[in-house]
Design an enzyme around this catalytic site. Structure first.
Site, mmCIF file in Angstrom:
data_model
loop_
_atom_site.group_PDB
_atom_site.id
_atom_site.type_symbol
_atom_site.label_atom_id
_atom_site.label_comp_id
_atom_site.label_asym_id
_atom_site.label_seq_id
_atom_site.Cartn_x
_atom_site.Cartn_y
_atom_site.Cartn_z
ATOM 1 N N ASP A 37 -35.933 -28.450 31.924
ATOM 2 C CA ASP A 37 -36.505 -29.489 31.072
ATOM 3 C C ASP A 37 -35.534 -29.994 30.020
ATOM 4 O O ASP A 37 -35.896 -30.822 29.183
ATOM 5 C CB ASP A 37 -37.763 -28.970 30.380
ATOM 6 N N ARG B 260 -38.995 -23.069 27.362
ATOM 7 C CA ARG B 260 -38.148 -24.096 26.766
ATOM 8 C C ARG B 260 -37.447 -23.622 25.486
ATOM 9 O O ARG B 260 -36.588 -24.339 24.961
ATOM 10 C CB ARG B 260 -38.962 -25.360 26.464
ATOM 11 N N CYS C 11 -38.540 -39.607 26.597
ATOM 12 C CA CYS C 11 -38.280 -38.178 26.699
ATOM 13 C C CYS C 11 -36.809 -37.904 27.005
ATOM 14 O O CYS C 11 -36.265 -36.896 26.578
ATOM 15 C CB CYS C 11 -39.143 -37.546 27.795
ATOM 16 N N ARG D 119 -48.429 -29.349 20.662
ATOM 17 C CA ARG D 119 -47.101 -28.744 20.612
ATOM 18 C C ARG D 119 -46.654 -28.485 19.174
ATOM 19 O O ARG D 119 -46.651 -27.350 18.721
ATOM 20 C CB ARG D 119 -46.085 -29.605 21.360
ATOM 21 N N HIS E 150 -47.478 -34.988 23.666
ATOM 22 C CA HIS E 150 -46.463 -35.357 22.680
ATOM 23 C C HIS E 150 -46.772 -36.754 22.165
ATOM 24 O O HIS E 150 -47.263 -37.616 22.916
ATOM 25 C CB HIS E 150 -45.063 -35.378 23.293
#
Length: 263
Positions: A57, A82, A256, A127, A156
């Protein structure tokens, strides 16, 4: 930006990810290169961070931190898969002359922090922790406005809001957003601050049409977000569509893949 040389979907930490389905790393790289070329053709100065094997990611560079006034507020990821990305990005910031601030609170960088004029819109709910908003306000000296996300598909802030006029000092900067992604308090804030915002439909939001990058005129968006494309053109923007469908399998799109470095 970070080339997706090691992109795959081997775990599930958002509704878009289905590790039981195959992914095509070479296709992801080709699609990413299309976005990279668009940025170069627009005259942007694009810096690359080396991808790390085992961090699929890492291509979603926006999550690597939030950079403003040469200060890089590092990321501290929610999920263990992550978490090594945070130190990797902070090492890159240090090596490239940024003033790195190691986070004390969970946050996922520009995934949940969006600069609109001189104000930072900040997402929470899935998140980034809300106390990271206070931390960023102290570090940046900017107003940070908290918005609660309520739809797990838009976990997000950068999946639910597109900043159309991003430059600090811009008169009456505008945004586009998906109303159903926010609670009523957040919607009230958005309606008050951005009365002329573009309201994007569920179909375009579901292909991460709002996960876009704008320089104030050119807006790079998902090529399948057709109604959003129409809205942008009617407002005088220049929409540029790109196909990042393979990277969508990991839950990311144009924004992103794009971390803004504000010196």
């Amino acid at each position: 930006m970070c080339r997706p040389d090691f992109f795959t979907v081997s775990y599930r930490i958002n509704p878009w990810m289905h590790p039981e389905k195959p992914t095509d790393t070479l296709l992801a790289v080709r699609q990413w290169e299309s976005l990279y070329r668009i940025y170069l053709d627009l005259g942007f100065d694009v810096r690359l961070i080396d991808p790390v094997d085992g961090l699929p990611d890492m291509v979603y560079a926006a999550n690597g931190g939030f950079v403003i006034d040469n200060i890089a507020y590092g990321a501290s990821f929610t999920y263990a898969q992550r978490q090594p990305e945070g130190p990797a990005y902070m090492d890159w910031f240090r090596a490239n002359g940024f003033d790195v601030r190691v986070p004390e609170n969970v946050n996922e960088g520009e995934g949940d922090f969006l600069l609109v004029g001189d104000t930072i819109l900040a997402g929470t709910g899935f998140r980034s922790a809300s106390n990271s908003h206070h931390e960023l306000a102290e570090i940046s000296g900017r107003e940070v406005v908290t918005l609660e996300l309520v739809n797990p598909s838009f976990y997000h802030l950068d999946t639910a809001i597109a900043v159309l006029d991003p430059q600090p000092g811009f008169v009456d900067p505008n945004i586009a957003y998906l109303p159903s992604a926010f609670d009523e308090a957040g919607l009230a804030v958005l309606r008050e601050r951005f009365p002329d915002a573009l309201l994007v439909n569920e179909e375009d939001a579901t292909v991460l049409g709002l996960n876009s990058f704008s320089d104030g005129h050119n807006v790079v968006i998902a090529s399948r977000a057709k109604d959003f494309e129409r809205q942008l053109a009617e407002r005088g923007y220049n929409p540029i569509g790109v196909d990042l469908s393979e990277l969508l399998l990991g839950g990311g799109g144009v924004k992103c893949c794009t971390l803004e470095l504000r010196r």
